[in-house]
Design a protein around this motif. Structure first.
Motif, PDB file in Angstrom:
ATOM      1  N   LEU A  62     -12.672   1.833 -10.369  1.00 46.19           N
ATOM      2  CA  LEU A  62     -11.898   2.979  -9.884  1.00 46.19           C
ATOM      3  C   LEU A  62     -12.774   4.101  -9.347  1.00 46.19           C
ATOM      4  CD1 LEU A  62      -9.232   3.143 -12.726  1.00 46.19           C
ATOM      5  CD2 LEU A  62      -8.884   2.349 -10.399  1.00 46.19           C
TER       6      LEU A  62
ATOM      7  N   GLU B  83      -2.748   6.374  -2.535  1.00 43.17           N
ATOM      8  CA  GLU B  83      -3.757   6.455  -1.483  1.00 43.17           C
ATOM      9  C   GLU B  83      -3.549   7.701  -0.625  1.00 43.17           C
ATOM     10  OE1 GLU B  83      -3.314   2.746   0.470  1.00 43.17           O
ATOM     11  OE2 GLU B  83      -4.504   1.619  -0.998  1.00 43.17           O
TER      12      GLU B  83
ATOM     13  N   HIS C 239      -5.059  10.487  -2.197  1.00 41.04           N
ATOM     14  CA  HIS C 239      -6.497  10.298  -2.401  1.00 41.04           C
ATOM     15  C   HIS C 239      -6.855  10.151  -3.878  1.00 41.04           C
ATOM     16  CE1 HIS C 239      -6.972  11.246   1.821  1.00 41.04           C
ATOM     17  NE2 HIS C 239      -6.314  12.368   1.644  1.00 41.04           N
TER      18      HIS C 239
ATOM     19  N   SER D 126      -7.710   7.509  -6.772  1.00 41.40           N
ATOM     20  CA  SER D 126      -8.080   6.111  -6.973  1.00 41.40           C
ATOM     21  C   SER D 126      -7.210   5.493  -8.053  1.00 41.40           C
ATOM     22  CB  SER D 126      -9.559   6.020  -7.378  1.00 41.40           C
ATOM     23  OG  SER D 126      -9.917   4.681  -7.596  1.00 41.40           O
TER      24      SER D 126
END
Length: 544
Positions: free
Chosen positions: A315, A353, A356, A358
């Protein structure tokens, strides 16, 4: 913009042997040993490379297609300079006797610049020769180079869209079967309209009143269909469905601004649909392979078989980050076939996503999960999950709920965090009033009541947070809050019997009760909370 793809290293001579001498010939003598590796791109389209070896954005090894008239004079020198700047190793032209003078001049310019110039000697469509060159490069023996991209990826589809647009003569868009824009051409000078711009910006075709009829007409046809424009926002279009073995994969759309695209353009678009089908199938295979890899990693994480270091690396989490597991479900899975776990996992992955953040998302045991790195305990994670669930609800057309489990003991406690996420998800699914998103602590009373019927001994072994805090406070400071609460719950809200049993004044009893609610978050007005608190205090023999 075309993103370069570098596959296998080959030479110009190997390319000529693969394509065939009757189809391509080399005009620049002595350049047969020049290395080429792709991409195949249309000259004039901006070219950018990802992860290039020199980090300068070059596209070394590319093959440019000089579609249209052979440039000559200053235009030829400018074209060669642009190819050199882009790092192209070779260029392909289509010539004719009347163009021979210009072709000879371009050959000299390419020879001086070190660019191999190839000539098409057969009257084949640009799409066909581009596909053949790509196939030869993909199968030529050699060693992989940097930045390899699976055939059928986003960059690959963008290059295909440019190729189709150059061949057909109009701006092209490639859509999937859900009217989402997968790729679009970006050749300069081709007319566009407001609908195309909105589709590109939103990555989805706008919801227009005539869409259902248009798509129904398109899907009924096995050939190219022409659609009239609705001025001034919609130009005329040619479209064709993309299928593979009878399965609908998507559609191709080309703008026919003046209504002047020829029958040859229709034939080219029909052939392009077959080539696009190959790309979409390969793209699906690549996505499926990636998802299988993600699912294996998720199974290892949630099962506790992946090391903490590997979990953090998966991650991109820092050493101080903690883990969180989120389980996702829908309000009524029986009535929501489109919100199957795989699609739900894909939806939440896309929203993470966008933010932003992970996350590793996938399906384990027929449930959608996400594992996230939480930079700060008690940060904005719950807000992010609420935002993601709300957006997924809109996208899927059904209420999405989520349960959150925190890996309080670090990355080694992910299996326990998963259990807590499952428990919280069951609770919020059973009781909509508890909200669409909750942690196990948020709905602790409801969790206990749900699990009590299934496994009473195990459920009551661990006290809910409020009871645990109260018992701990009594042990540490010698207070009697647990006995006070137990007595009130056992003998009624009046307080007289409880005060006599505890040998305190009723005012003191009420004060202790109020302080217990303030200190430990007890909610004795809630009947579920009263029941759970009484059961857990009763089992611990806290009676006076």
């Amino acid at each position: 913009m075309l993103v370069c793809e570098h596959a296998r290293v080959s030479t110009v001579d190997e390319l000529l042997r693969g394509v065939g001498a009757r189809r391509l010939r080399l005009r620049t003598a002595g350049s047969g040993d020049r290395e080429i590796s792709g991409p195949v791109f249309v000259h004039g389209d901006p070219v950018v490379v990802e992860n290039g070896p020199d980090g300068k954005g070059s596209c070394r090894g590319g093959i440019a297609l000089l579609i249209g008239a052979v440039p000559h004079g200053p235009a030829a020198r400018a074209a060669v300079a642009a190819l050199t700047t882009a790092g192209a190793a070779a260029a392909v032209i289509r010539t004719s006797p009347e163009r021979e003078h210009a072709s000879a001049a371009l050959t000299r310019d390419c020879d001086e610049a070190g660019v191999a110039l190839l000539e098409l000697t057969e009257d084949v469509p640009w799409l066909e020769i581009a596909g053949q060159i790509r196939d030869v490069l993909a199968t030529t023996a050699g060693t992989p180079r940097w930045g390899t991209v699976a055939l059928g990826g986003a960059a690959d589809l963008s290059a295909l869209a440019d190729m189709i647009a150059a061949t057909v003569g109009g701006a092209v868009a490639i859509e999937d079967q859900h009217e989402r824009v997968l790729a679009y051409s970006s050749l300069a000078g081709q007319p566009t309209d407001e609908v195309r711009r909105s589709s590109i910006l939103g990555r989805k075709v706008p919801d227009l009143p005539y869409n259902p009829n248009s798509y129904e007409r398109l899907l009924r046809s096995s050939s190219v269909v022409r659609f009239a424009g609705v001025a001034p926002t919609l130009l005329p279009r040619l479209a064709v469905a993309v299928r593979a073995e009878g399965e609908l994969l998507g559609s191709l759309w080309a703008i026919d601004a003046e209504g002047a695209l020829s029958a040859g353009a229709r034939d080219a678009l029909q052939r392009a649909a077959n080539l696009t089908a190959v790309h979409l199938v390969r793209a699906r295979q690549a996505r499926d392979a990636e998802q299988r890899h993600r699912t294996r990693a998720l199974v290892d994480m949630l099962g506790g078989t992946m090391s903490p270091q590997a979990c953090r690396a998966q991650l991109g989490a820092g050493p101080s980050a903690t883990a969180a597991v989120v389980g996702f479900g829908v309000e009524d899975p029986e009535c929501s076939p489109l919100s199957a776990p795989a699609r739900l996992a894909q939806a939440v992955q896309s929203y993470f996503e966008v933010h932003h953040h992970s996350a590793l998302c996938g399906v384990v045991d027929d449930r959608a999960y996400a594992v996230l790195a939480e930079p700060r305990p008690g940060g904005e994670l719950t807000g992010l999950i609420r935002w993601t669930s709300a957006n997924a609800s809109v996208a899927l057309g059904v209420a999405v709920r989520a349960g959150i489990g925190h890996g309080d003991g670090g990355w080694t406690t992910l299996p326990r965090a998963r259990r807590d996420a499952d428990r919280a998800l069951r609770a919020v699914s059973a009781d909509p009033s508890s909200g669409p998103v909750a942690t196990c602590a948020d709905v602790a009373d409801l969790v206990v009541l749900q699990e009590l019927a299934a496994e009473p001994n195990e459920v009551l072994a661990a006290p809910v947070p409020a009871v645990a805090a109260m018992l701990d406070h009594d042990r540490r400071f010698g207070t009697h809050y647990a006995r006070t609460v137990h007595a009130v719950l056992a003998h009624g809200p009046g307080g007289g019997s409880a005060a006599s049993l505890l040998m305190v004044h009723p005012t003191t009893l009420r004060y202790r009760l109020r302080r217990a609610e303030e200190l430990f978050g007890l909610d004795l007005d809630d009947p579920d909370a009263r029941l759970v608190t009484w059961l857990q205090l009763r089992l611990r023999d806290t009676s006076p």
